[in-house]
Scaffold this active site. Structure first.
Site, PDB file in Angstrom:
ATOM      1  NE  ARG A  50      -3.107   0.303   3.188  1.00  0.00           N
ATOM      2  CZ  ARG A  50      -2.533   0.519   4.393  1.00  0.00           C
ATOM      3  NH1 ARG A  50      -1.884   1.636   4.642  1.00  0.00           N
ATOM      4  NH2 ARG A  50      -2.629  -0.383   5.336  1.00  0.00           N
ATOM      5  CE1 TYR A 102     -13.789  11.478 -17.778  1.00  0.00           C
ATOM      6  CE2 TYR A 102     -13.689  11.588 -15.401  1.00  0.00           C
ATOM      7  CZ  TYR A 102     -13.918  10.877 -16.544  1.00  0.00           C
ATOM      8  OH  TYR A 102     -14.290   9.561 -16.472  1.00  0.00           O
ATOM      9  CG  ASP A 173      -6.847  16.031 -16.215  1.00  0.00           C
ATOM     10  OD1 ASP A 173      -6.110  15.464 -17.037  1.00  0.00           O
ATOM     11  OD2 ASP A 173      -7.879  15.502 -15.759  1.00  0.00           O
ATOM     12  CE  LYS A 198      -9.873   8.023 -19.624  1.00  0.00           C
ATOM     13  NZ  LYS A 198     -10.244   9.330 -19.092  1.00  0.00           N
TER      14      LYS A 198
HETATM   15  C1  LIG Z   1     -10.837   9.796 -17.908  1.00  0.00           C
HETATM   16  C2  LIG Z   1     -10.402  11.089 -17.351  1.00  0.00           C
HETATM   17  C3  LIG Z   1     -10.286  11.273 -15.966  1.00  0.00           C
HETATM   18  C4  LIG Z   1     -10.641  10.188 -14.973  1.00  0.00           C
HETATM   19  O1  LIG Z   1      -9.778   9.105 -15.078  1.00  0.00           O
HETATM   20  P1  LIG Z   1     -10.191   7.567 -14.788  1.00  0.00           P
HETATM   21  O2  LIG Z   1      -8.916   6.859 -15.046  1.00  0.00           O
HETATM   22  O3  LIG Z   1     -11.296   7.226 -15.729  1.00  0.00           O
HETATM   23  O4  LIG Z   1     -10.643   7.516 -13.373  1.00  0.00           O
HETATM   24  C5  LIG Z   1      -9.831  12.504 -15.525  1.00  0.00           C
HETATM   25  N1  LIG Z   1      -9.520  13.503 -16.387  1.00  0.00           N
HETATM   26  C6  LIG Z   1      -9.642  13.345 -17.716  1.00  0.00           C
HETATM   27  C7  LIG Z   1      -9.298  14.487 -18.616  1.00  0.00           C
HETATM   28  C8  LIG Z   1     -10.083  12.155 -18.243  1.00  0.00           C
HETATM   29  O5  LIG Z   1     -10.216  12.007 -19.568  1.00  0.00           O
END
Ligand SMILES: *Cc1c(COP(=O)(O)O)cnc(C)c1O
Length: 384
Positions: A50, A102, A173, A198
């Site tokens: 963890r 998002y 982000d 992604k």
């Molecule tokens: C998909 C996404 C998230 C969230 O991520 P997960 O891995 O699905 O929890 C956050 N920010 C952006 C821009 C995203 O495309």
């Protein structure tokens, strides 16, 4: 001398000799929950997974190196990363965020973080002056660029100057462009967020998230949080993301090339009323994106002439699946209104331009002629 980006995608900051142990070229999956201690008060550097695990540490070092941070932490999903990030704040704190984010981040902020006493102002950063929304309780500014799904481009350096003037954290982000095209820490951000699900993972086969920082103080807080809340990435998933990142440069280039071909095709279609892609010369975000990033990415949002046509395309594409997510080898198409942005209040959604005629496409790495052919037959078979 430090390695260039493509080399760091494979080895991180510095190649470690594989001969130390077995000679394995691929970093091993340490599928263990716990670690033996040599003696009381001694540690191999690993105590319990963890807190840290060698396979997770390996992917964290690579991501830190790509973003130019001093530390990166790997989480079980992008949302796990953002949820842990919110633990930096206290009841009463205020955060200014872009209106176009998002959908899951907005859901977290408005339903969980607000319940915990944080407050938010969601404003369109590309239209309004962020500074007007800062008050004595404001602690951070949070943005994505290009934004999801409207592809607005936010000038990271300009916002970072506002953040510095007011002593606020700037959180960016960077999921859409990845460090291959854009490095927010170099542009003045304090914290970079990723959905590693992604482009970093890149194969639509696992979830992951990252927080990256250039600050020792923030890194220490994050390390305390990850071991305390237990949201770290599992060893096998860490290994999958490590493997994905090895081909990040190749995938980013190919997906971008496909996106650009798709944009050109869409722009030539009468039934397509708008195409949102920062790489379109003369579009609102073009110059800023060119200035702060080395590419425009592979996300394309477009508006068609009717809701019926949007639904027809989702149903009729034969090659391109109607699915959420983005940044993988497979091209995907989604409908933000009912999918990724379903939980965003309608008023905000419409104000952003996310109407029921808007589709979002994530270009993958297939042959671009096949992709265009698929979109073409879906558009042409519509009789409306
Ligand atoms: C998909 C996404 C998230 C969230 O991520 P997960 O891995 O699905 O929890 C956050 N920010 C952006 C821009 C995203 O495309």
């Amino acid at each position: 001398m430090s390695y260039k980006m493509a080399t760091r995608c494979i080895y991180g900051e510095k190649k470690q000799s594989s001969l130390d142990k077995t000679g394995a070229i691929s970093f091993p999956i340490y599928q263990t929950a716990t670690f033996e201690h040599p003696a009381v008060g001694q540690s191999t550097g690993f105590d319990y997974s963890r807190l840290q695990n060698p396979t997770r540490e390996n992917v964290e070092k690579i991501v830190a190196s790509l973003e130019g941070g001093i530390d990166a932490l790997a989480f079980s999903s992008g949302m796990a990363a953002i949820t842990t990030l919110m633990e930096l704040f206290h009841p009463g704190d205020h955060i200014v965020t872009d209106l176009d984010l998002y959908g899951g981040a907005i859901r977290l902020f408005d339903h969980i973080s607000e319940k915990n006493g944080l407050t938010f102002s969601h404003i369109p950063f590309h239209e309004e002056n962020v500074e007007d929304y800062i008050n004595e309780h404001t602690k951070a500014i949070y943005l994505e660029t290009p934004t999801n799904p409207m592809m607005n481009v936010i000038d990271i350096r300009a916002v970072s100057e506002i953040a510095k003037r007011h002593g606020l954290l700037l959180i960016v982000d960077n999921t859409f462009l990845t460090p291959y095209f854009q490095r927010p820490l170099e542009l003045g951000a304090d914290i970079v967020v990723h959905s590693g699900t992604k482009f970093l993972g890149g194969h639509n086969d696992t979830l992951a998230g990252f927080l990256v920082t250039g600050s020792e103080e923030i890194s220490e807080k994050f390390r305390f949080l990850i071991k305390t809340v237990g949201s770290g990435l599992a060893p096998f998933d860490s290994w999958l993301i490590t493997r994905g990142i090895k081909t990040l440069p190749l995938r980013m280039e190919k997906a971008q090339e496909n996106a650009q071909a798709i944009v050109e095709f869409l722009l030539s279609q009468k039934k397509v009323s708008k195409v949102y892609y920062p790489g379109i010369k003369g579009s609102a975000g073009y110059e800023t994106c060119r200035k702060q990033a080395s590419g425009f990415g592979s996300m394309v949002t477009f508006e068609v002439e009717s809701r019926e046509l949007a639904l027809h395309i989702l149903k009729e594409t034969k090659l391109i699946p109607f699915a959420e997510s983005l940044g993988g080898t497979e091209t995907l198409i989604t409908y933000p209104t009912t999918q990724t942005h379903a939980d965003v209040p309608e008023e905000i959604r419409i104000r952003n331009g996310v109407t029921d005629r808007v589709l979002r496409l994530s270009a993958g790495i297939e042959d671009k002629e096949d992709l265009i052919e698929d979109l073409k037959q879906a558009l042409e078979s519509f009789e409306g």
